[in-house]
Design a protein around this motif. Sequence first.
Motif, PDB file in Angstrom:
ATOM      1  N   GLN A   1       0.840  -1.191   0.000  1.00  0.00           N
ATOM      2  CA  GLN A   1       0.000   0.000   0.000  1.00  0.00           C
ATOM      3  C   GLN A   1       0.886   1.256   0.000  1.00  0.00           C
ATOM      4  O   GLN A   1       1.746   1.414   0.850  1.00  0.00           O
ATOM      5  CB  GLN A   1      -0.893   0.018   1.244  1.00  0.00           C
ATOM      6  CG  GLN A   1      -1.809   1.213   1.363  1.00  0.00           C
ATOM      7  CD  GLN A   1      -2.964   1.167   0.388  1.00  0.00           C
ATOM      8  OE1 GLN A   1      -3.200   0.124  -0.227  1.00  0.00           O
ATOM      9  NE2 GLN A   1      -3.646   2.272   0.237  1.00  0.00           N
ATOM     10  N   VAL A   2       0.654   2.115  -0.964  1.00  0.00           N
ATOM     11  CA  VAL A   2       1.408   3.357  -1.051  1.00  0.00           C
ATOM     12  C   VAL A   2       0.731   4.410  -0.188  1.00  0.00           C
ATOM     13  O   VAL A   2      -0.495   4.577  -0.226  1.00  0.00           O
ATOM     14  CB  VAL A   2       1.483   3.842  -2.511  1.00  0.00           C
ATOM     15  CG1 VAL A   2       2.037   5.252  -2.590  1.00  0.00           C
ATOM     16  CG2 VAL A   2       2.324   2.878  -3.351  1.00  0.00           C
ATOM     17  N   GLY A  26       5.786   2.912   1.505  1.00  0.00           N
ATOM     18  CA  GLY A  26       5.020   1.692   1.329  1.00  0.00           C
ATOM     19  C   GLY A  26       5.446   0.812   0.167  1.00  0.00           C
ATOM     20  O   GLY A  26       5.199  -0.387   0.193  1.00  0.00           O
ATOM     21  N   ARG A  27       6.017   1.390  -0.849  1.00  0.00           N
ATOM     22  CA  ARG A  27       6.478   0.619  -2.007  1.00  0.00           C
ATOM     23  C   ARG A  27       7.797   1.221  -2.495  1.00  0.00           C
ATOM     24  O   ARG A  27       8.352   2.107  -1.858  1.00  0.00           O
ATOM     25  CB  ARG A  27       5.420   0.675  -3.131  1.00  0.00           C
ATOM     26  CG  ARG A  27       4.107   0.003  -2.765  1.00  0.00           C
ATOM     27  CD  ARG A  27       4.178  -1.512  -2.892  1.00  0.00           C
ATOM     28  NE  ARG A  27       2.985  -2.157  -2.377  1.00  0.00           N
ATOM     29  CZ  ARG A  27       1.883  -2.364  -3.056  1.00  0.00           C
ATOM     30  NH1 ARG A  27       1.817  -1.976  -4.333  1.00  0.00           N
ATOM     31  NH2 ARG A  27       0.849  -2.965  -2.498  1.00  0.00           N
ATOM     32  N   THR A  28       8.292   0.727  -3.635  1.00  0.00           N
ATOM     33  CA  THR A  28       9.549   1.224  -4.184  1.00  0.00           C
ATOM     34  C   THR A  28       9.296   2.479  -5.010  1.00  0.00           C
ATOM     35  O   THR A  28       8.676   2.431  -6.068  1.00  0.00           O
ATOM     36  CB  THR A  28      10.218   0.152  -5.059  1.00  0.00           C
ATOM     37  OG1 THR A  28      10.402  -1.031  -4.288  1.00  0.00           O
ATOM     38  CG2 THR A  28      11.559   0.641  -5.574  1.00  0.00           C
ATOM     39  N   LYS A  31       9.744   3.076  -8.887  1.00  0.00           N
ATOM     40  CA  LYS A  31       8.861   2.365  -9.813  1.00  0.00           C
ATOM     41  C   LYS A  31       7.605   3.162 -10.160  1.00  0.00           C
ATOM     42  O   LYS A  31       6.775   2.715 -10.960  1.00  0.00           O
ATOM     43  CB  LYS A  31       8.466   1.013  -9.224  1.00  0.00           C
ATOM     44  CG  LYS A  31       9.624   0.042  -9.124  1.00  0.00           C
ATOM     45  CD  LYS A  31       9.163  -1.325  -8.660  1.00  0.00           C
ATOM     46  CE  LYS A  31      10.323  -2.314  -8.624  1.00  0.00           C
ATOM     47  NZ  LYS A  31       9.888  -3.659  -8.164  1.00  0.00           N
ATOM     48  N   TYR A  32       7.434   4.332  -9.558  1.00  0.00           N
ATOM     49  CA  TYR A  32       6.217   5.106  -9.742  1.00  0.00           C
ATOM     50  C   TYR A  32       6.497   6.463 -10.376  1.00  0.00           C
ATOM     51  O   TYR A  32       7.411   7.181  -9.961  1.00  0.00           O
ATOM     52  CB  TYR A  32       5.509   5.324  -8.408  1.00  0.00           C
ATOM     53  CG  TYR A  32       4.904   4.059  -7.865  1.00  0.00           C
ATOM     54  CD1 TYR A  32       5.671   3.149  -7.154  1.00  0.00           C
ATOM     55  CD2 TYR A  32       3.562   3.765  -8.089  1.00  0.00           C
ATOM     56  CE1 TYR A  32       5.128   1.975  -6.680  1.00  0.00           C
ATOM     57  CE2 TYR A  32       3.004   2.595  -7.611  1.00  0.00           C
ATOM     58  CZ  TYR A  32       3.796   1.706  -6.916  1.00  0.00           C
ATOM     59  OH  TYR A  32       3.248   0.539  -6.453  1.00  0.00           O
TER      60      TYR A  32
END
Length: 122
Positions: A1-2, A26-28, A31-32
């Motif tokens: 979850q971001v 929450g994430r890498t 990658k966003y």
Amino acid sequence: QVLLEESGGGSVQAGGSLRLSCAFSGRTFIKYAMGWFRQAPGKEREYVASIERESGRTYYADSVKVRFIISRDNAKNTVYLQMNSLKPEDTAVYYCAAGHGPAQSPEPYGYWGQGTQVTVSS
């Protein structure tokens, strides 16, 4: 979850500057793609700027081009929006968003922050 958390909003006179920050967790982060949108009272959410995932290529709405600068610090998992030469029409709640492409419409962004108020007085 971001999770996205904006900060840096406030009140400023026309011609002034503000720098918004958006902390990503929450994430890498790399990658966003990241985007900034804004919404004024009674108006639809409006695209402001976006930045690609790895290249850092940037895109802007015509209304803010030259005045605003979007950037990202991948070491700090943070995206910024430097706003210069602010105008009263820039008054809005500003939201950061995370997605898999630097789109200019809200739909491709899967994650949104709560927003931060920017008020520009004349």
